[in-house]
Write an enzyme that holds these catalytic residues in place. Structure first.
Site, PDB file in Angstrom:
ATOM      1  N   LEU A 214      -5.106  11.952  -1.202  1.00 30.92           N
ATOM      2  CA  LEU A 214      -3.821  11.818  -1.805  1.00 30.92           C
ATOM      3  C   LEU A 214      -3.477  10.473  -1.804  1.00 30.92           C
ATOM      4  CD1 LEU A 214      -2.092  14.626   0.406  1.00 30.92           C
ATOM      5  CD2 LEU A 214      -3.079  14.626  -1.811  1.00 30.92           C
TER       6      LEU A 214
ATOM      7  N   ARG B  78      -3.269   7.816  -0.079  1.00 26.18           N
ATOM      8  CA  ARG B  78      -2.406   7.194   1.508  1.00 26.18           C
ATOM      9  C   ARG B  78      -0.951   7.897   1.074  1.00 26.18           C
ATOM     10  NH1 ARG B  78      -6.516   5.249   4.312  1.00 26.18           N
ATOM     11  NH2 ARG B  78      -7.673   3.704   3.127  1.00 26.18           N
ATOM     12  N   GLY B  79      -0.718   9.239   0.544  1.00 23.97           N
ATOM     13  CA  GLY B  79       0.320   9.629   0.267  1.00 23.97           C
ATOM     14  C   GLY B  79       1.121   9.471  -1.109  1.00 23.97           C
TER      15      GLY B  79
ATOM     16  N   SER C 191       0.953  12.619  -2.590  1.00 26.00           N
ATOM     17  CA  SER C 191       1.301  13.929  -1.793  1.00 26.00           C
ATOM     18  C   SER C 191       2.725  14.566  -2.389  1.00 26.00           C
ATOM     19  CB  SER C 191       1.859  13.563  -0.441  1.00 26.00           C
ATOM     20  OG  SER C 191       2.976  12.695  -0.600  1.00 26.00           O
TER      21      SER C 191
ATOM     22  N   TYR D 191      -9.780   3.256  15.549  1.00 29.23           N
ATOM     23  CA  TYR D 191      -8.529   3.725  15.240  1.00 29.23           C
ATOM     24  C   TYR D 191      -7.670   4.072  16.366  1.00 29.23           C
ATOM     25  CZ  TYR D 191     -10.589   5.712  10.937  1.00 29.23           C
ATOM     26  OH  TYR D 191     -10.987   5.880   9.417  1.00 29.23           O
TER      27      TYR D 191
END
Length: 335
Positions: free
Chosen positions: A210, A212-213, A216, A60
């Protein structure tokens, strides 16, 4: 005030951590620019709220995420957190993806660098990020088992592997947990992988809760995505797929609002409801998003709620794969 996470014990190796974890990837990579000071403040806020499980990968930001954790933990007791690290993904200096290497030598080398970047003498859970097609899983797990015996690693985990790989790995050494994407929009593990994990007493740390959003409740069809954000290439965020998936989110919003909760909170609570052997990882990059995620701990889903959620977002309802085709090919869990 949100409830503090309870503790969860995962797997035959008795790995113990908070029942809600913090996934740190987006603080360094793949979701566009992040604010480093806000990232560290978010880690501190998570710890203050009782979250002790910090999940990262050595790839990362090519080590940046581990250095970020080191900075965040400065002045804190190392034993107050559990650090989970993925390794094996090979990257070039331009950030390009070069394949997987979880050979025994690469495994031990990667750990040496991880320990130095984190400024610690042990990793709580060490796991290959993907199955290396050129290295038998027995060899990779065997190498980590040697690191466990030497005291550098406390528990062995896996990521995105299928049922047969789980069985082969567990025959070599106890596996604490399988890290795998699990959300209302990603449920393929329920058919074979999750039953196999449970039969082997292997817990699940669920990322992408979620999606990846998408789940959300904050994503919109006209949102501009930076070139550094991989969601710009993700099938679920493209064209009519995105419109279809956002309609599912709006159906979920009706249920959430009836409970006085947000879409994200209901989505996280749904994953948590799947079993005490499943620990959701939330990928909050900011304190306000973390506070919202923590609110999921106060959401209790009744039998009627779960039925309504299943009706609004049935298994298999998502449009588009969770990764582009090239990345899907690396998922042993999907084969």
């Amino acid at each position: 005030m949100s409830t503090a996470p309870t503790r969860a014990t995962l797997g035959a190796s008795s790995f113990t951590a908070s029942a809600l974890g913090l996934g740190l990837m987006g603080m360094s990579d793949l979701y566009g620019a992040a604010d480093e000071a806000e990232s560290i403040a978010t880690i501190h806020a998570a710890m203050d709220a009782g979250i002790t499980l910090l999940d990262t990968g050595d790839f990362y930001g090519m080590g940046h995420n581990e250095l970020l954790i080191r900075e965040a933990l400065r002045g804190h007791n190392r034993e107050d957190v559990e650090i989970s690290v993925k390794f094996g993904a090979q990257r070039g200096p331009d950030g390009s993806w070069l394949g997987i290497d979880s050979s025994p030598a690469a495994t031990k080398t990667a750990l040496a660098y991880t320990l130095r970047r984190l400024g610690t003498d042990h990793i709580d859970v060490y796991r290959p990020a993907r199955l290396d097609p050129n290295v038998p899983i027995e060899e990779t797990v065997g190498a980590i088992a040697e690191l466990v015996k030497a005291g550098y690693v406390r528990h062995i985990g896996l990521s995105e592997v299928g049922a047969e790989t789980l069985r082969r790995a567990a025959a070599v050494h106890p596996i604490s947990d399988l890290q795998i994407e699990y959300s209302l929009l990603s449920r393929t593990l329920e058919a074979e992988v999750l039953p196999a994990a449970r039969a082997l007493n292997i817990g699940v740390t669920a990322y992408g809760v979620l999606s990846r959003g998408l789940l959300s409740g904050h994503w919109t069809s006209d949102r501009e995505v930076s070139p550094a954000d991989f969601r710009g290439h993700s099938p679920r965020f493209q064209g009519e797929n995105l419109n279809h998936n956002l309609r599912l989110v709006e159906a979920l919003r009706v249920i959430a609002e009836a409970k006085g909760a947000t879409v994200a909170q209901v989505a996280i609570a749904w994953v948590a409801s799947r079993g005490s052997d499943i620990v959701p990882l939330v990928g909050a990059r900011r304190r306000d998003r973390l506070a919202e995620a923590l609110g999921a701990l106060d959401v209790t889903l009744t039998t009627a709620d779960l039925a309504a959620i299943e009706a609004a977002v049935p298994a298999g309802a998502a449009a588009g794969d969770r990764y582009a085709a090239a990345q899907m090919a690396h998922l042993d869990s999907e084969h």
